[in-house]
Design an enzyme around this catalytic site. Structure first.
Site, short mmCIF file in Angstrom:
data_model
loop_
_atom_site.label_atom_id
_atom_site.label_comp_id
_atom_site.label_asym_id
_atom_site.label_seq_id
_atom_site.Cartn_x
_atom_site.Cartn_y
_atom_site.Cartn_z
CD GLU A 160 -101.14 -58.86 -7.29
OE1 GLU A 160 -100.36 -59.36 -6.93
OE2 GLU A 160 -101.31 -57.51 -7.33
CB CYS A 220 -97.39 -56.79 -5.67
SG CYS A 220 -98.39 -56.04 -6.92
#
Length: 515
Positions: A286, A320
């Site tokens: 990720e 994020c």
């Protein structure tokens, strides 16, 4: 099988008893600061001459802990420990493996304020952000334990007369877990728990800025009597130890969360076949995002302003999933800016240990300088309407910063800043807003604030992100409710906290017997 999964409730800090309990936890954690933390390989604690100091980003002179650092020789020991332990751990009943996670979740729940207080001090998280991080860690432990129990049940297959067919999910082998610093308990615990509950063994290389939180989690695993060698704790420099672990022929998979550049480097290195390697390494990554909130011309503007402000400046934009781009229809553009600036002005910036603080520091000197560099770029690419400065010099404080009239292709609109910097871009239509939202290399999260059903359905089809939210903020994914992970350069399309996530840590084996 346990009762159905439910998300861990967040703490109500309007309750005076909870506020006092958090104050007590902070005092207790502060009394333990400055301790040394060894490596743990095969259950053995190893102190090294090379060490790293973890500091409080809100008080740079406050040392959280002194953590031993591994070299390649110790990395080799950790790999061999994990490989040897895998031979027995892989045969452990999945329900037994799940029980270790359930026990760890129960203890963490009882000690929630202790873990959260450490997050406040080492990661600079406000009380609400730290509490959410700890709650998510508990959720991952509970959810993945149940998921392993589910996957261990007989899997449905088409019946064939004269044969007995069974499908099993078996573990992969030795995994390298490289978690981020921004969710140093939740994501670290989730990546580790997913690996081990599937029967894999792990070398855990924690983030260099938040290693004490990881060390405390490893202590928790020791407390629940997880067998030695299942998780090997190996802090150390990424350029030396990280590369060695990724390249090793006995490494079966790498689970990584962090920046795009590091993720791509790991993926590239893992793709090379080392001498003696008997498999294609699996990478679960990720890698961040450049996330947009679109505001339509018929939107609830107060809802839009609340969503943008919370998504952009929660944890100083160091998520994020954070909103770093507000793409607003021209008809409501000025009004939304006014409302967001008004809300941002009221945010209390300061030491996150203080109950009233809403925006704390950024993580370290490197981030502090990088964000300031982007603020300077923003001065050339947009109009500064709020912030742009720094705060208390005793910590890494940067004001929530807002630039308007930013071109959708500008650097500050394309590159991941990972700090409290928000850009506003004007769109002449909803279609143009969607076009702008999709024009980055990333595809992690996004949100649309609109009351137009046709536009929402259009976004459902065409807004290319892994986690898309309508009429709410683009942060705050819940385990089991919002499986999390994105497209394009945001990663390998995995969905943490989802029902297919554990499949990434397993392989399916079919056994067919004719009778």
């Amino acid at each position: 099988m346990k009762t159905p999964f439910q998300n861990e409730p967040f703490t109500d800090f309007s309750n005076e008893a909870n506020r006092k309990a958090y104050d007590t936890a902070l005092s207790e954690i502060e009394a333990t600061l400055g301790k040394t933390y060894p490596l743990i390989i095969g259950g053995k604690k190893i102190d090294t001459t090379n060490s790293n100091q973890s500091v409080n980003p809100a008080r740079k002179d406050q040392i959280i802990g002194i953590v031993s650092q591994a070299d390649t020789a110790l990395a080799e020991q950790a790999i061999q420990s994990a490989a040897a332990t895998f031979e027995t751990w892989k045969l452990t009943d999945p329900n037994e493996r799940a029980r270790y996670l359930f026990k760890a979740a129960a203890i963490m729940r009882r000690r929630k304020f202790e873990f959260s207080a450490l997050l406040t001090l080492e990661a600079g998280k406000t009380r609400a952000e730290a509490d959410a991080d700890t709650a998510e860690a508990i959720d991952f432990l509970e959810f993945y334990a149940r998921e392993m129990q589910r996957l261990s049940q007989p899997q449905p297959l088409t019946r064939l007369d004269g044969e007995d067919n069974e499908l099993y999910y078996i573990p992969l082998g030795v995994g390298i877990v490289i978690p981020p610093w921004n969710f140093p308990l939740a994501i670290m615990a989730g990546m580790t728990a997913a690996s081990i509950v599937c029967g894999n063994t792990v070398v855990l290389k924690p983030a260099s800025t938040t290693p004490v939180i990881a060390a405390k989690f490893v202590e928790l695993l020791e407390e629940v009597s997880l067998p030695p060698g299942v998780v090997n704790f190996l802090p150390g420099p990424g350029s030396e130890v990280g590369d060695y672990l990724v390249d090793h022929p006995q490494t079966r998979f790498i689970s990584f969360t962090g920046s795009r550049d590091v993720g791509l480097r790991i993926n590239e290195r893992a793709a090379r076949t080392a001498p003696g390697q008997r498999w294609i390494k699996r990478v679960i990554a990720e890698m961040g995002g450049k996330d947009s909130i679109i505001v339509d011309n018929d939107a609830d503007l107060d809802l839009a302003a609340d969503a943008i402000t919370a998504s952009a400046f929660g944890f100083s934009g160091q998520k994020c999933s954070a909103c770093s781009r507000a793409i607003v229809h021209a008809e409501v553009y000025d009004s939304v800016i006014e409302k967001v600036v008004d809300r941002t002005r009221k945010l209390a910036i300061g030491d996150p240990a203080e109950a009233a603080t809403q925006v704390g520091p950024v993580i370290d000197e490197k981030a502090y300088r990088k964000i300031q560099d982007y603020v300077e770029i923003g001065q050339q690419e947009g109009r500064l309407v709020h912030g742009g400065g720094t705060g208390d010099p005793n910590g890494y404080f940067i004001e929530p910063t807002i630039f308007t009239d930013v071109d959708a292709r500008a650097r500050i609109s394309q590159e991941e800043i990972f700090g409290p910097v928000l850009t506003f871009t004007k769109a002449q239509s909803f279609e143009e807003a969607l076009e702008f939202a999709n024009n980055t290399d990333y595809g992690l999260t996004g949100a649309v604030i609109s009351n137009n059903r046709a536009h929402l359905e259009d976004a459902r089809r065409h807004f290319h992100v892994g986690n898309l939210y309508f009429n709410r903020k683009c942060t705050g994914a819940l385990v089991g409710t919002h499986p999390f992970g994105g497209f394009n350069m945001s990663g390998t399309d995995s969905k943490a906290g989802g029902r297919d996530y554990l499949l990434l840590f397993t392989q399916a084996k079919l056994v067919s017997e004719r009778y």
